[in-house]
Design an enzyme around this catalytic site. Structure first.
Site, PDB file in Angstrom:
ATOM      1  N   GLU A 289      19.386  47.522  -0.799  1.00  0.00           N
ATOM      2  CA  GLU A 289      18.574  46.522  -0.107  1.00  0.00           C
ATOM      3  C   GLU A 289      17.690  45.697  -1.045  1.00  0.00           C
ATOM      4  O   GLU A 289      17.401  44.555  -0.746  1.00  0.00           O
ATOM      5  CB  GLU A 289      17.759  47.136   1.039  1.00  0.00           C
ATOM      6  CG  GLU A 289      16.678  48.079   0.630  1.00  0.00           C
ATOM      7  CD  GLU A 289      15.998  48.737   1.841  1.00  0.00           C
ATOM      8  OE1 GLU A 289      15.899  48.110   2.897  1.00  0.00           O
ATOM      9  OE2 GLU A 289      15.545  49.879   1.693  1.00  0.00           O
TER      10      GLU A 289
ATOM     11  N   ARG B  39       7.626  40.155   7.855  1.00  0.00           N
ATOM     12  CA  ARG B  39       8.408  40.095   9.096  1.00  0.00           C
ATOM     13  C   ARG B  39       9.487  39.016   9.052  1.00  0.00           C
ATOM     14  O   ARG B  39      10.287  38.882   9.978  1.00  0.00           O
ATOM     15  CB  ARG B  39       7.485  39.816  10.286  1.00  0.00           C
ATOM     16  CG  ARG B  39       6.435  40.869  10.496  1.00  0.00           C
ATOM     17  CD  ARG B  39       5.528  40.495  11.632  1.00  0.00           C
ATOM     18  NE  ARG B  39       6.214  40.545  12.903  1.00  0.00           N
ATOM     19  CZ  ARG B  39       6.289  41.621  13.677  1.00  0.00           C
ATOM     20  NH1 ARG B  39       5.697  42.726  13.315  1.00  0.00           N
ATOM     21  NH2 ARG B  39       6.938  41.586  14.822  1.00  0.00           N
TER      22      ARG B  39
ATOM     23  N   LYS C 161      18.106  52.319  -0.663  1.00  0.00           N
ATOM     24  CA  LYS C 161      17.030  51.686  -1.453  1.00  0.00           C
ATOM     25  C   LYS C 161      17.634  50.735  -2.474  1.00  0.00           C
ATOM     26  O   LYS C 161      17.179  49.617  -2.642  1.00  0.00           O
ATOM     27  CB  LYS C 161      16.178  52.729  -2.196  1.00  0.00           C
ATOM     28  CG  LYS C 161      15.245  53.578  -1.379  1.00  0.00           C
ATOM     29  CD  LYS C 161      14.120  52.841  -0.701  1.00  0.00           C
ATOM     30  CE  LYS C 161      14.514  52.271   0.616  1.00  0.00           C
ATOM     31  NZ  LYS C 161      14.238  52.939   1.831  1.00  0.00           N
TER      32      LYS C 161
ATOM     33  N   CYS D  91      10.045  37.734  12.501  1.00  0.00           N
ATOM     34  CA  CYS D  91       9.154  36.630  12.825  1.00  0.00           C
ATOM     35  C   CYS D  91       7.736  37.148  13.007  1.00  0.00           C
ATOM     36  O   CYS D  91       7.520  38.208  13.590  1.00  0.00           O
ATOM     37  CB  CYS D  91       9.539  35.871  14.085  1.00  0.00           C
ATOM     38  SG  CYS D  91      11.171  35.163  14.021  1.00  0.00           S
TER      39      CYS D  91
ATOM     40  N   ASN E 241       8.567  35.005  18.900  1.00  0.00           N
ATOM     41  CA  ASN E 241       9.235  36.126  18.211  1.00  0.00           C
ATOM     42  C   ASN E 241      10.046  36.845  19.283  1.00  0.00           C
ATOM     43  O   ASN E 241       9.495  37.229  20.310  1.00  0.00           O
ATOM     44  CB  ASN E 241       8.142  37.032  17.625  1.00  0.00           C
ATOM     45  CG  ASN E 241       8.647  38.383  17.169  1.00  0.00           C
ATOM     46  OD1 ASN E 241       7.914  39.355  17.172  1.00  0.00           O
ATOM     47  ND2 ASN E 241       9.884  38.470  16.771  1.00  0.00           N
ATOM     48  N   GLY E 242      11.354  36.990  19.054  1.00  0.00           N
ATOM     49  CA  GLY E 242      12.195  37.655  20.050  1.00  0.00           C
ATOM     50  C   GLY E 242      13.484  36.880  20.226  1.00  0.00           C
ATOM     51  O   GLY E 242      13.827  36.033  19.391  1.00  0.00           O
TER      52      GLY E 242
ATOM     53  N   TRP F 129      12.216  34.771  10.786  1.00  0.00           N
ATOM     54  CA  TRP F 129      13.434  35.480  10.382  1.00  0.00           C
ATOM     55  C   TRP F 129      14.507  34.965  11.328  1.00  0.00           C
ATOM     56  O   TRP F 129      14.452  35.212  12.537  1.00  0.00           O
ATOM     57  CB  TRP F 129      13.243  36.991  10.535  1.00  0.00           C
ATOM     58  CG  TRP F 129      14.383  37.798  10.007  1.00  0.00           C
ATOM     59  CD1 TRP F 129      14.584  38.192   8.722  1.00  0.00           C
ATOM     60  CD2 TRP F 129      15.483  38.332  10.759  1.00  0.00           C
ATOM     61  NE1 TRP F 129      15.747  38.931   8.628  1.00  0.00           N
ATOM     62  CE2 TRP F 129      16.316  39.030   9.864  1.00  0.00           C
ATOM     63  CE3 TRP F 129      15.852  38.285  12.097  1.00  0.00           C
ATOM     64  CZ2 TRP F 129      17.482  39.682  10.249  1.00  0.00           C
ATOM     65  CZ3 TRP F 129      17.020  38.926  12.495  1.00  0.00           C
ATOM     66  CH2 TRP F 129      17.819  39.619  11.581  1.00  0.00           C
TER      67      TRP F 129
ATOM     68  N   LYS G 105      10.824  43.419   7.643  1.00  0.00           N
ATOM     69  CA  LYS G 105      10.285  44.778   7.717  1.00  0.00           C
ATOM     70  C   LYS G 105      10.437  45.378   9.110  1.00  0.00           C
ATOM     71  O   LYS G 105      10.796  46.522   9.271  1.00  0.00           O
ATOM     72  CB  LYS G 105       8.807  44.722   7.324  1.00  0.00           C
ATOM     73  CG  LYS G 105       8.110  46.060   7.326  1.00  0.00           C
ATOM     74  CD  LYS G 105       8.368  46.780   6.047  1.00  0.00           C
ATOM     75  CE  LYS G 105       7.830  48.184   6.032  1.00  0.00           C
ATOM     76  NZ  LYS G 105       8.655  49.065   5.213  1.00  0.00           N
TER      77      LYS G 105
ATOM     78  N   GLU H 276      19.698  57.758   1.481  1.00  0.00           N
ATOM     79  CA  GLU H 276      18.451  56.992   1.328  1.00  0.00           C
ATOM     80  C   GLU H 276      18.394  56.323  -0.050  1.00  0.00           C
ATOM     81  O   GLU H 276      17.979  55.166  -0.176  1.00  0.00           O
ATOM     82  CB  GLU H 276      17.253  57.924   1.569  1.00  0.00           C
ATOM     83  CG  GLU H 276      15.884  57.318   1.350  1.00  0.00           C
ATOM     84  CD  GLU H 276      15.561  56.124   2.251  1.00  0.00           C
ATOM     85  OE1 GLU H 276      16.332  55.825   3.168  1.00  0.00           O
ATOM     86  OE2 GLU H 276      14.537  55.471   1.991  1.00  0.00           O
TER      87      GLU H 276
ATOM     88  N   HIS I 119      37.445  62.960  -0.567  1.00  0.00           N
ATOM     89  CA  HIS I 119      38.310  62.561   0.551  1.00  0.00           C
ATOM     90  C   HIS I 119      38.418  61.040   0.671  1.00  0.00           C
ATOM     91  O   HIS I 119      38.728  60.532   1.732  1.00  0.00           O
ATOM     92  CB  HIS I 119      37.787  63.167   1.855  1.00  0.00           C
ATOM     93  CG  HIS I 119      37.787  64.666   1.845  1.00  0.00           C
ATOM     94  ND1 HIS I 119      38.939  65.405   1.992  1.00  0.00           N
ATOM     95  CD2 HIS I 119      36.786  65.559   1.636  1.00  0.00           C
ATOM     96  CE1 HIS I 119      38.641  66.696   1.910  1.00  0.00           C
ATOM     97  NE2 HIS I 119      37.340  66.822   1.678  1.00  0.00           N
TER      98      HIS I 119
HETATM   99  C1  F6R Z   1      14.893  50.546   4.767  1.00  0.00           C
HETATM  100  C2  F6R Z   1      14.111  50.141   5.917  1.00  0.00           C
HETATM  101  C3  F6R Z   1      14.795  50.048   7.233  1.00  0.00           C
HETATM  102  C4  F6R Z   1      13.902  50.695   8.306  1.00  0.00           C
HETATM  103  C5  F6R Z   1      14.520  50.481   9.703  1.00  0.00           C
HETATM  104  C6  F6R Z   1      13.713  51.182  10.780  1.00  0.00           C
HETATM  105  O1  F6R Z   1      14.114  50.605   3.620  1.00  0.00           O
HETATM  106  O2  F6R Z   1      12.942  49.878   5.810  1.00  0.00           O
HETATM  107  O3  F6R Z   1      16.045  50.637   7.210  1.00  0.00           O
HETATM  108  O4  F6R Z   1      13.777  52.048   8.019  1.00  0.00           O
HETATM  109  O5  F6R Z   1      14.574  49.113   9.981  1.00  0.00           O
HETATM  110  O6  F6R Z   1      12.401  50.726  10.820  1.00  0.00           O
HETATM  111  P1  F6R Z   1      11.266  51.528  11.560  1.00  0.00           P
HETATM  112  O7  F6R Z   1      11.093  52.829  10.870  1.00  0.00           O
HETATM  113  O8  F6R Z   1      10.059  50.665  11.485  1.00  0.00           O
HETATM  114  O9  F6R Z   1      11.741  51.727  12.971  1.00  0.00           O
END
Ligand code: F6R
Length: 609
Positions: free
Chosen positions: A489, A27, A486, A2, A100-101, A74, A604, A482, A505
């Site tokens: 997501e 957000r 990527k 949000c 937001n929260g 969100w 994000k 990672e 395994h």
């Molecule tokens: C993946 C991604 C999330 C963030 C996670 C932590 O691409 O962006 O997995 O890495 O939400 O976010 P931060 O680093 O802002 O605490």
């Protein structure tokens, strides 16, 4: 999670609010809404979906007013729908709230308010705030009513409140969700994050938890929620509006991938001492003595930042001889972690606002730990509430999938390894080698970008597949995680990352001609073992895309496709091997027509636990 934007001043609020919401769409983008006060009338406009839908609805509106609040959602409580979109209003629609929260006791409050005759219009937790403020607004003092309402609330909030009967005041308050206040000429801004207001002012104050601000047309007043007057330092924002544009790229994610030659440089600028074979990290100066005495580090993080921490575990154990544990922030606080005086806790977060990471940080602080931060967003909650730390200096990361923050985190952790290693067992010569190798990384990343067209071709071949396996060993096991994250997501393809040897395994049962494996097979100490793992996949009909060290011709015999990365020392190899994986995920998602910068269900900055 949000985004909130508010405005009070002498200009039309609407363009400022809508532009701010667009900057905050990372957000959340389930719904958007705006409330404006004009000549003692309060009008609310909202719509399901992205901010653009709302903008279309607003095109025909005029005389919108110079006071307003807005929100991009969100969803947590209640489906993404028109009725659940913010702003929420009280019973007679005289005041509006954006939030937001999460209000943890909202069901109790809702039932209580219903018994008092209040009818709810949405399924959200946030609506209770509007009704509570309405209930307590008995003497016309909006600030006092908000303060009183927040006493009833358990949970987290960043809020903006306006009222038709108080056309000259905008209230903001926070606990656990970020709020920044922009100070302009005869105008004030309120936002979840400075990117929403940087076009209008660079002067900001960051509200702390349990702070409330009353923004009037002639000035502002900040207090604690129990009404003690406080003052805040005015900060100058270090980035400008240009860094929030796509800069000619189709997506922020691609722009941010391509920025990595610079962002890695920025993360090490002024910090690598080549001749001495060590690093300086000024943000850790206050704890230098402690750094000499520790024998254990706990890294706490989520998602991509957690993957960076895992690479850090390999680096620090091998080169600094410090025992490292890597914890999911969301789990850390529910265990009873042992923190002795020789343990240091590092929280890693791009945004500095991730709720799970913040909660873990507070838990570690409660247990008496020295907590340091590795953050990108300057002035974020984690950056302000830790004992010290290191900024990434990567600039705003807007694409929801984290890319440049990951390589900047790896750079900073490499510097930390160099610093701690040289305080311990790392020789001068080894330090000089690492420092030199680190300085070469940006040029090497630029070299990988030259294969972008080949990576795109490979993406075309594999984009129709619905399952992928990512395999790596040692330093490149976290990179496999990672790479898989990527892909899943942004393309919604199921992808699993595994230590290459662990694959036999269990996951090996999944392998067939339709499940390709992306294998990081660099010329390092585990090369031969990884080749054996590749053979195990091939024997089951699986296709192999290998990330290999340049000039390795041998790998072509084992893999169906090869993407090369330049040679570096093992500890820095993740900085290079992750780049093709970011590009591969990007191109596959683009070919599949996915919403790359705003994937479904994601946001994000995850500011709810
Ligand atoms: C993946 C991604 C999330 C963030 C996670 C932590 O691409 O962006 O997995 O890495 O939400 O976010 P931060 O680093 O802002 O605490």
């Amino acid at each position: 999670m949000c985004g909130i934007v508010g405005y009070i001043g002498d200009k039309d609020a609407y363009p400022i609010l809508i532009e701010g919401l667009i900057a905050l769409e990372y957000r959340g983008y389930d719904s958007a809404g705006i409330a404006l006060v004009n000549e003692s009338a309060l009008t609310v406009f909202k719509d399901k979906g992205k901010v653009d839908h709302l903008r279309t609805q607003m095109e025909t509106q005029t005389k919108l007013g110079t006071l307003g609040i807005s929100h991009t959602r969100w969803a947590t409580h209640g489906a993404p729908s028109y009725k659940n979109a913010h702003p929420h209003t009280n019973g007679n629609d005289s005041l509006a709230v954006v939030h937001n929260g999460i209000i943890e006791n909202f069901e109790i409050l809702r039932e209580k308010l219903k018994k008092e005759g209040i009818t709810f219009k949405s399924e959200t937790d946030s609506e209770v705030i509007a009704h509570l403020v309405g209930k307590y607004l008995t003497n016309g003092n909006l600030g006092a009513a908000v303060r009183r309402a927040l006493q009833d609330i358990e949970g987290t909030f960043g809020i903006g409140v306006i009222s038709r009967d108080n056309p000259d005041v905008l209230i903001g308050a926070r606990r656990g969700s970020p709020l920044v206040v922009g100070i302009g000429e005869k105008e004030f801004f309120l936002a979840s994050d400075a990117s929403a207001i940087v076009r209008h002012t660079k002067k900001v104050i960051y509200l702390n938890d349990n702070n409330l601000i009353e923004l009037a047309r002639g000035g502002y007043r900040t207090t604690t929620l129990d009404n003690r007057k406080i003052s805040h330092k005015i900060h100058n924002l270090e980035f400008d509006a240009d860094s929030l544009a796509k800069g000619g790229y189709d997506h922020f994610m691609l722009k941010e991938i391509m920025e990595q030659t610079n962002t890695i440089k920025n993360a090490m600028r002024g910090r690598v001492l080549c001749d001495e074979g060590t690093a300086r990290l000024d943000g850790l100066n206050l704890v230098l003595q402690e750094l000499r005495q520790i024998n254990r580090i706990i890294f706490v993080a989520c998602g991509t930042s957690w993957h960076a921490a895992l690479v850090g575990e390999y680096m620090l154990e091998e080169l600094a001889g410090i025992s490292v544990e890597v914890e999911y922030a969301s789990e850390f606080r529910y265990r009873n972690p042992i923190i002795d005086p020789h343990t240091l806790v590092f929280v890693i977060s791009q945004s500095g606002e991730t709720a799970d990471t913040l909660a873990a940080m507070r838990e570690a602080q409660r247990k008496g730990a020295t907590v340091l931060g590795i953050c990108n967003v300057v002035g974020s909650s984690i950056a302000r509430d830790t004992h010290g730390g290191v900024y990434l200096h990567a600039g705003p990361e807007i694409g929801v999938a984290s890319t440049k923050a990951f390589t900047s985190q790896l750079t900073v952790i490499s510097l930390l390894t160099l610093l701690l290693g040289r305080m311990r067992r790392l020789s001068h010569d080894d330090g000089v080698t690492i420092a030199g190798a680190l300085e070469a990384v940006p040029r090497q990343v630029a070299k990988i970008f030259k294969q972008n067209d080949e990576i795109k071709t490979i993406a075309h071949i594999y984009a129709p597949h619905n399952n992928f396996l990512y395999l790596g060993r040692s330093y490149n096991f976290p990179v496999a995680l990672e790479g898989a994250l990527k892909l899943k997501e942004i393309s919604y393809i199921h992808a699993e990352g595994y230590p290459a040897a662990e694959m036999k395994h269990g996951p090996i049962a999944l392998i067939d001609k339709d499940m390709p494996s992306v294998v990081i097979a660099l010329r390092d100490s585990v090369y031969d073992k990884v080749i054996s793992n590749i053979q195990e996949v091939r024997a089951r009909g699986g296709k192999i895309i290998a990330i290999a060290t340049e000039k390795d011709k041998e790998i072509q015999k084992h893999a169906h496709h090869v993407i090369y990365v330049p040679k570096t020392i093992p500890m820095l190899s993740p900085l290079l091997s992750v780049i093709p994986l970011q590009l591969l995920a990007y191109h596959i998602a683009a070919i599949r027509g996915c919403e790359i910068d705003q994937p479904r269900n994601l946001a994000k900055s995850v500011t709810v636990e």
